[in-house]
Scaffold this motif. Sequence first.
Motif, PDB file in Angstrom:
ATOM      1  N   SER B 184      67.179  22.291  30.737  1.00 49.30           N
ATOM      2  CA  SER B 184      67.346  21.220  29.752  1.00 49.30           C
ATOM      3  C   SER B 184      68.793  20.764  29.694  1.00 49.30           C
ATOM      4  N   LEU B 185      69.698  21.616  30.139  1.00 46.86           N
ATOM      5  CA  LEU B 185      71.099  21.206  30.175  1.00 46.86           C
ATOM      6  C   LEU B 185      71.465  20.499  31.466  1.00 46.86           C
ATOM      7  N   ARG B 216      59.551  15.275  30.351  1.00 48.50           N
ATOM      8  CA  ARG B 216      60.515  14.328  29.830  1.00 48.50           C
ATOM      9  C   ARG B 216      61.640  14.177  30.839  1.00 48.50           C
ATOM     10  N   GLN B 217      62.143  13.005  30.827  1.00 47.40           N
ATOM     11  CA  GLN B 217      63.259  12.784  31.722  1.00 47.40           C
ATOM     12  C   GLN B 217      64.480  13.400  31.088  1.00 47.40           C
ATOM     13  N   PRO B 219      68.110  13.690  30.130  1.00 46.69           N
ATOM     14  CA  PRO B 219      69.196  12.724  30.065  1.00 46.69           C
ATOM     15  C   PRO B 219      70.322  13.098  31.025  1.00 46.69           C
ATOM     16  N   VAL B 220      70.319  14.306  31.480  1.00 45.17           N
ATOM     17  CA  VAL B 220      71.436  14.779  32.276  1.00 45.17           C
ATOM     18  C   VAL B 220      71.246  14.497  33.768  1.00 45.17           C
ATOM     19  N   GLU B 223      71.164  18.479  38.320  1.00 46.30           N
ATOM     20  CA  GLU B 223      72.437  18.965  38.849  1.00 46.30           C
ATOM     21  C   GLU B 223      72.285  20.172  39.756  1.00 46.30           C
TER      22      GLU B 223
END
Lengths: 534, 619
Positions: B184-185, B216-217, B219-220, B223
């Motif tokens: 989620s990060l 859910r997309q 927002p980050v 990575e």
Amino acid sequence: MAGKDQARMAAAAFTADDEDYWEESAVSSSKKNMFDDEEEGFTVLGVSENKAARLSSALRSTVGADALFADDDNDDITWETSSNISNSSSHGSITSADYRSARYTPPTNRSGSLSTSSSSRSTAATVTLDNSLSVQFNKPKMTRSEPMSLEDAIVDVPAKQVTATEVSKLETEIQFLRRQVQLGERARWTSLPVKETIKRIILGQPYSLEAYKSLQDKLALLDAAIKMHDGDAITITVLFLKKTVRKSIFQQELIKRPVAINHLIHFLWCHYDLDELEELYKMLRRMEDVFVLKYKQALAPSKAAGRAQSIAAVVRSFQHDSSLAPDSTLLLEQCTLLQRQLQIEEEDKKIAAGGKHPVFKDHPPKAQLPLTPLTTTLYYCSFYHYNESDSSLSSPLSIKRDFQMSDKQYTWSALNALAKLHRWKEIEALLTSKNWFGGTKMKACIGFEKVVEILSKQKAPVDILSKYLAYIEDPNERLALAAKHKCHRIVVDTLIQLKDRAALEDYRLKTPDYSLERQYLITALNNSQVKWKN
Amino acid sequence: MAVSAVLGPKLPDLQYLKRLARDQLVHLLESSPGRKDLVIDPDLMTPLDRIAGASLLKQHGVDKIFKLDRTKIHGGCDQLVYLVRSKLTTTKLIADQITADIRDNRKRKYKIIMTPRRLQVCDMVLEHEGVFGLVSIEELHLDLIPLDRDLLSMELPQFFRDYFLHGDQTWLASIAKSLVNIQSLFGPIPNVYGQGRCAKMVADMVDMMMSELGERQSPVGCEIGHLFLIDRDVDYVTPLCTQVTYEGLLDDIFGIKSGSVEFGPDVTGTDKSIKIMLSGEDEVFRAIRDRHFSNVFGFLSAKAKELQTSYDKRHNLKSVQDMKQFVSEELSNLKKQHKALTLHIGACETITKNKSRGDFEEQMRTEHGLLEGVDVRECINFIEESINRQHSRTEVLRLLCMLSSTQGGLPSKDYKSLKTQFLQSYGTEHLLTLHNLKKLGLFVEQQAQDATANKLADKMAAKLTDGMASLQLQLQLPKKSQFRAVSRKLNLIPKSAENFELRNPNDMAYVFSGAYAPLSCKLIEQVLQREGWTGVEDIAKLLPGDNFVHLKAKSAKGKASGSNPDSDKIVLVYFLGGCSYTEVSALRFLGKQKGYRFLVATTALTNGGRLIESVSGWK
């Protein structure tokens, strides 16, 4: 959505007084964030979602991480809320608790997003909400007040500007929810699908097992827990089964589920229900585990005598189990050793008190003998009782014999003890073995290089070291050790053996001037009988 | 962070995790207003240091701080906050303290903060002890703690014992959740590989939790490109080996705790001990941490000379302006480096002293013999001698386990003889430890293993249900160690150990003096290279547990706008059951070699000693 709005209203009530206090906290930096959220409060999820994403990337570059996460979370709550409601209404079995969690708790499985430091405000929010809830719903017991964090409060702030239409909208929502809760109230006593309940346990949401009355349900619950891998859920469900069905049924079902067995066993261990654990192992016919468990319990007494007794009891109770015979034998030996240690200690106390025994006088024992390992006991006896006849209990030889220790074990202990006492003559005797024809030969089962190592650590004189160095077979190893311990004659002899005249020349300076060793070396150099290789 | 840019793909900033945990802790403290006394689980002391210092706690209403043990808590405040690992035994201890308070007529408010997760069984214990109504229970989601820029640890050493020895799956959800948090990060991780039973279960739980969150997309954006989950029992041999990289040696000799190490007076050269944080931020340490020890001292002395030259610059300062600049900018940096240098040189001395003593060389010869499978008889003799001489028990057990793991169990005669002599030298009580090691498959008898396998088959056929339960223990044993075969297939033993290049290594085996490349890391290399298990099936077959792979097609849609273009090169490796510093170094090396950046996550940092101690049955 509704939940969020209500939280917002409630929060609005005390925003004012807290505002100043929290001015310095993250609130000010998040203002932008709040406004955006306000705008989008009632738009379609997708839209607010996108905006949030856009915002978050913008914020990330400007305001920094705190705001980013707060924003991230708003967004998340929205999702959580809506999905939960649609979800639960679809299968129509919501408990009131269900609602509470859907509404006010931040998504518990996204711990990482919980953030920011303003908390007293959000706590206040919780309190108010709890009150209003208990009035309305009557049902939810607030035993677990879920932590409310700043992001909830952040969502709440803009509600100051809630318009009249919105208020009426909210009122309708409240009516709707009341009905839902009543529905949920009725549904309280019908069970959720097992998978849902397990999920609730895993996600830390309220749950109840009491509705699972049929055996099938109970087993399905346990199997769902096993299938979803969560140890906490497995333990809870297996204990639930244990508590609610007859023992024979429980055992019969448990035995089919190895994973459940593991969890029950671990629970019983941690809970110190050792009698029950023993019974379980026996039921599973895991005798080795029973044995280990009983042995562990037998080690509880801290005094040697008591421990010997309890271990003996274990040995007795397993004497008919042939598969455990090797380990039983080890335990029996431990008992014998403990008893012997006690006897030796008693005798030694008298000897030490007499004050005549030279070793006891010079080296009074520092630690107690009982409860030490066998090897330590052998060392102790070699140290204090080396020359006793092997009929004595404390004679090292009788210990070696009675406990069937190897020559190596004996040599290490005896050599260490004698070296410590600087009893070089006895060491020589220890390493001398007689052959069939009465002749003698030096022999060290641990290798003479180790003998030298031990002796040198105890600062044995050079001539003693040299004696044993000479017996090292490999000349290179002998050379290295002899040089290390400055046993010059051995070095010279070895270099002669290696026919290395150059090295011998080099070594000359390492011998002390005008010493016998120097002369010995020079004689060797002049020896024309040696065929030097260089 | 400028330096990391030089090294290729940029790593995600793990400090977020720390900040989140700290903020949540503050929130939990503030949520009960007023002064309070804090009781901390001893297990949490050092990990917590990485998150929040005592001063932060005091800022948020904490009055006195106590360590949780059997003694009574005499705090001045009427509120008591317990911060503990969620464990049954700890919960019982707390319940006992509360009960004692009630007996003494002492009224306090109690809050229990459980980390990483509130457990229902703990609730049950509180209920059982009659104190449930008196406490409020909260969760602190302290899972992965960043120890360095590329290193995360749950600091949960007991996971190894709980899961691998007892088969308890309680911590799995927390591990899964730590992965959900990471995603989620830093965005969802598209490609997931795994080896082992636990790895599979964790991956399942992550899927479940992610689907609970909804698609859910992030927002980050994405990575991290790859996740590799690996069970510790896939490779026991590597952590059992003596470490010879600098950081590994620091851990073996001084013991690194949550990323910091305490150097005693012998290192500092004063009469005080110094505790320092070991991290890539320290320039000197960054340069030497992954090196083979033989290659450290030279660097340090060159560095010392360089530093001297920099100091000497002060003699050539022409103007006040220059002087000012030197003092304000360079001097503090020089001083910092100077201090670090002094400590590392001191540590090197202690290490050298430690290793030149006694039979270190013989021990290394033994280990290398075991790894290569040559002169095994001599190795056994060395171990036997160590037992007879009562050398360090943990060291001896480590060698015994290494012997058994590399040889696929011991011949009956050797097993019995070593076991008997071991118990004679260290006490029969350690039968309990040997029993645990047997259960783990770390120290086992060859014949017995085959025999049980046969018995198992018979019983299974005859009486399926009965047999399964009673033989569960044996079922848990990993597949008979096939170390030799795996080692051959993965080329773990370099062909020419003689003139192995340790200074500028081109082979991962440098981390073990060119004698052996870590199995775990070589396996990861192969799977990453092939983007799956195709082509390495015959190796995977020899390892315990199953393997799996989930690849997500690299569609345009998958790449969110904020996505890091380098993400495909960022690999998160998660060791379930602990990993050693040597493995971290080996992965850093692999990263440099193949252009990856590795993030290492683990349940705890381990080494041979700790691994053995953690399953000890008798102290």
